[in-house]
Enzyme design. Structure first.
Site, PDB file in Angstrom:
ATOM      1  N   GLU A  65       0.842  -1.189   0.000  1.00 36.62           N
ATOM      2  CA  GLU A  65       0.000   0.000   0.000  1.00 36.62           C
ATOM      3  C   GLU A  65       0.874   1.235   0.000  1.00 36.62           C
ATOM      4  OE1 GLU A  65      -2.801  -0.133   3.167  1.00 36.62           O
ATOM      5  OE2 GLU A  65      -3.424  -2.168   2.690  1.00 36.62           O
ATOM      6  N   ARG A  97      10.756   0.637   9.202  1.00 33.35           N
ATOM      7  CA  ARG A  97      10.404  -0.074  10.455  1.00 33.35           C
ATOM      8  C   ARG A  97       9.511  -1.256  10.138  1.00 33.35           C
ATOM      9  NH1 ARG A  97       5.039   0.832  11.777  1.00 33.35           N
ATOM     10  NH2 ARG A  97       4.094   2.630  10.745  1.00 33.35           N
TER      11      ARG A  97
HETATM   12  N1  FMN Z   1      -0.879  -0.892   9.242  1.00 31.71           N
HETATM   13  C1  FMN Z   1      -0.620  -1.549  10.405  1.00 31.71           C
HETATM   14  O1  FMN Z   1      -1.398  -2.368  10.814  1.00 31.71           O
HETATM   15  N2  FMN Z   1       0.533  -1.313  11.111  1.00 31.71           N
HETATM   16  C2  FMN Z   1       1.459  -0.397  10.708  1.00 31.71           C
HETATM   17  O2  FMN Z   1       2.485  -0.228  11.375  1.00 31.71           O
HETATM   18  C3  FMN Z   1       1.197   0.328   9.505  1.00 31.71           C
HETATM   19  N3  FMN Z   1       2.069   1.266   9.066  1.00 31.71           N
HETATM   20  C4  FMN Z   1       1.810   1.934   7.899  1.00 31.71           C
HETATM   21  C5  FMN Z   1       2.720   2.885   7.436  1.00 31.71           C
HETATM   22  C6  FMN Z   1       2.498   3.573   6.246  1.00 31.71           C
HETATM   23  C7  FMN Z   1       3.511   4.583   5.782  1.00 31.71           C
HETATM   24  C8  FMN Z   1       1.310   3.310   5.491  1.00 31.71           C
HETATM   25  C9  FMN Z   1       1.043   4.034   4.210  1.00 31.71           C
HETATM   26  C10 FMN Z   1       0.400   2.357   5.953  1.00 31.71           C
HETATM   27  C11 FMN Z   1       0.627   1.660   7.144  1.00 31.71           C
HETATM   28  N4  FMN Z   1      -0.271   0.712   7.625  1.00 31.71           N
HETATM   29  C12 FMN Z   1      -0.002   0.035   8.790  1.00 31.71           C
HETATM   30  C13 FMN Z   1      -1.394   0.273   6.781  1.00 31.71           C
HETATM   31  C14 FMN Z   1      -2.682   0.990   7.037  1.00 31.71           C
HETATM   32  O3  FMN Z   1      -3.330   0.357   8.089  1.00 31.71           O
HETATM   33  C15 FMN Z   1      -3.478   0.848   5.735  1.00 31.71           C
HETATM   34  O4  FMN Z   1      -2.861   1.604   4.738  1.00 31.71           O
HETATM   35  C16 FMN Z   1      -4.917   1.251   5.892  1.00 31.71           C
HETATM   36  O5  FMN Z   1      -5.558   0.206   6.552  1.00 31.71           O
HETATM   37  C17 FMN Z   1      -5.617   1.482   4.562  1.00 31.71           C
HETATM   38  O6  FMN Z   1      -5.871   0.275   3.925  1.00 31.71           O
HETATM   39  P1  FMN Z   1      -6.834   0.160   2.673  1.00 31.71           P
HETATM   40  O7  FMN Z   1      -6.232   0.995   1.570  1.00 31.71           O
HETATM   41  O8  FMN Z   1      -6.829  -1.294   2.333  1.00 31.71           O
HETATM   42  O9  FMN Z   1      -8.148   0.679   3.080  1.00 31.71           O
END
Ligand code: FMN
Length: 147
Positions: free
Chosen positions: A78, A103
């Protein structure tokens, strides 16, 4: 390990939580692109550059893995492109180069903490991508070619 990694693919619909719940719109790749990721590219948060439909190259942060906070069953890539866009990119071509690791993916007690962590990632990526040896990736042929 396994970096830089180049990826190209169409943007598909994710769960739609990115923009609604988090205020951080993420562009999702389909499984074919995710499956091309070499095994040595571990799950976690990465930074690099990205563009949409051969447009301007922007900084990006990308989450690779299963989003422990949401407990996804499918591995995903993503990308949050660090630029204000007027519309979403469903169906458009997203090209990325992953250059560095920030990380591991983490679980959080609240959506607020997840948002804080992502904002921290964006701030870190902003600084790291200013390094001279990385800025050259902006001019990569990959980003210009329509192939
Ligand atoms: N999701 C986690 O569960 N843990 C994380 O540490 C985490 N870090 C993220 C860091 C970045 C830079 C980004 C862009 C996303 C991260 N996410 C993390 C994911 C988000 O939870 C996810 O993008 C969000 O659920 C949107 O998902 P969708 O596009 O499927 O709706």
């Amino acid at each position: 390990k396994g970096l830089p990694h180049f990826a190209k693919g169409e943007v598909i619909k994710g769960f739609g939580r990115g923009s609604k719940e988090l205020g951080i719109p993420t562009a999702n790749y389909d499984v074919d692109v995710v499956n091309k990721l070499p095994d040595e590219v571990e799950p976690g948060i990465y930074f690099g550059f990205a563009n949409i439909d051969n447009g301007c190259v922007h900084k990006m942060v990308m989450s690779v893995g299963w989003n422990p906070f949401y407990n996804n069953t499918k591995k995903s890539m993503e990308t949050y492109v660090m630029h204000k866009f007027d519309s979403d990119f469903y169906g458009k071509t997203l090209k990325v180069v992953m250059l560095g690791y920030l990380r591991p993916e983490k679980n959080f007690a609240s959506v607020d903490e997840l948002i804080k962590a992502i904002n921290g990632d964006v701030a870190n990526a902003e600084i790291k991508l200013e390094a001279d040896e990385l800025t050259s990736f902006v001019g990569l042929r990959l980003f210009q070619n329509s192939t």
